[in-house]
Scaffold this active site. Sequence first.
Site, mmCIF file in Angstrom:
data_model
loop_
_atom_site.group_PDB
_atom_site.id
_atom_site.type_symbol
_atom_site.label_atom_id
_atom_site.label_comp_id
_atom_site.label_asym_id
_atom_site.label_seq_id
_atom_site.Cartn_x
_atom_site.Cartn_y
_atom_site.Cartn_z
ATOM 1 N N HIS A 141 0.830 -1.106 0.241
ATOM 2 C CA HIS A 141 0.139 -0.032 -0.140
ATOM 3 C C HIS A 141 0.975 1.265 -0.019
ATOM 4 C CE1 HIS A 141 -4.137 1.904 1.121
ATOM 5 N NE2 HIS A 141 -3.265 2.808 1.359
ATOM 6 N N HIS A 143 2.962 4.053 0.832
ATOM 7 C CA HIS A 143 3.441 4.806 2.064
ATOM 8 C C HIS A 143 4.755 5.102 1.899
ATOM 9 C CE1 HIS A 143 4.700 0.832 2.672
ATOM 10 N NE2 HIS A 143 5.509 1.140 3.809
#
Length: 328
Positions: A141, A143
Site C-alpha cells: 500500500h 506509504h
Amino acid sequence: MVMRELRYNPLTGQWIMVSAVRKNRPWRPKNFCPFCPGGEETGYGWEVLLLPNRFPMFSFNAPKPESKGFYKKARALGQCSVIVETPEHGLKDLEELSIEQMTKVVQLWKQITEELKNNPHIAYLSIFRNKGEEIGVSLTHPHGQLYALPFIPLKVRLKMENSRRYYNRFKKCLFCKILDEELKGKRLIYENNDFILFLPFFANWPFEVHIYPKRHIQWLTQLTQAEILNLADILRVTTGTLNSLFERQMPYVMTVYQAPFKGECPFYHLHIEFYPLLREKDKLKYAAGIEMGTWDFTYDGIPEENARKLKNACKKIKDKIDMRGKCV
C-alpha cells in the site's frame, strides 16, 4: 522487555540502531492490508494518515541501557511513523496520485516537521520512502516513513561539514552553487517555478536524481503554499520519469534531507535524493565489494548519457501527467 538501544561505533562515529522487535515485521500479507480504510488503526474518512510504526526502532519510552566498559550505548529515544499516502491500495507510485493528493502528503511532511522540531529529544528528522520488493518493502500500500532521531546521521554530518566549509570560504551556500551549475542543462531533467530535478555530476547510482528548491531554505516548515504545490508536482514527475525509463516500475529509496533541529544552519539547503536500483531494464545495480567496503561508489556508465535517457523518459510522460513545469 524488548531490547531497543543505540550502540556507538568508535571507528566511524556512527550510532547503530538495535531493535529486537524489527525481526517480527510481516512480509506482504495477502488477505489483509493494515493501511487500507476500515482497519483497526485506520478507520474511515481520511485522505492521508500518520500511523505509529508497529515495529519501531525508536520510542519515547525506550529504556535506558546499561553502558559499562569500553563500548558506549544510548537510549533509542525517538519516533517511527508510517505516512499512508492515499486510501487507494492499488496505486503503484506517487505519479498516480492526483496533484491535490500529493500536495496533502507534502503538507503532512511539513506538519510533522513542525511538531517534532521543538521536541528536546529529537536532533534530526528523516522522511523517506522505500519502493519495490528489491528494496525489501514489506507492505505494498503506498506509504512513506519517518524516523525522528536523537542523533544526527553520519551522512548528514558529512554534508554539513562540507557545506559549512564552503560557506565560510566563499560566503555562498554549496547547494546553491550546485543548483547554479545544474541549471546549465547537461544533467537537468525537469524544472518548475520553485524546484529542479537533475542527475548530479557526482551521482553514485546510475539513475540517481536529486530535487533542489530554488529558494535557499533549510526545513519543510519554511515552504510556502505555492512551493508545497510545486514540490508535489516535481515528486509526481520524478517518479513518473523513473517508471517510464524502462517501462516498468523502478525500485528506489527516496530521502528528504532537512537541516538538523538543534542550532542554526544558514549554510544548509533542503533537498531530496532518489536512489533507483536498476541500471538496465532487468539488471540491478548492486552495492558490492568496493561500495560496501569503502562506501565509495563506482558509476556504471556516463552520468550525462544517463541524464539524456531520463530527459527522454520525462518527455514521454508529458501527456500522462499534468505538469506544472517543463521537461528540459
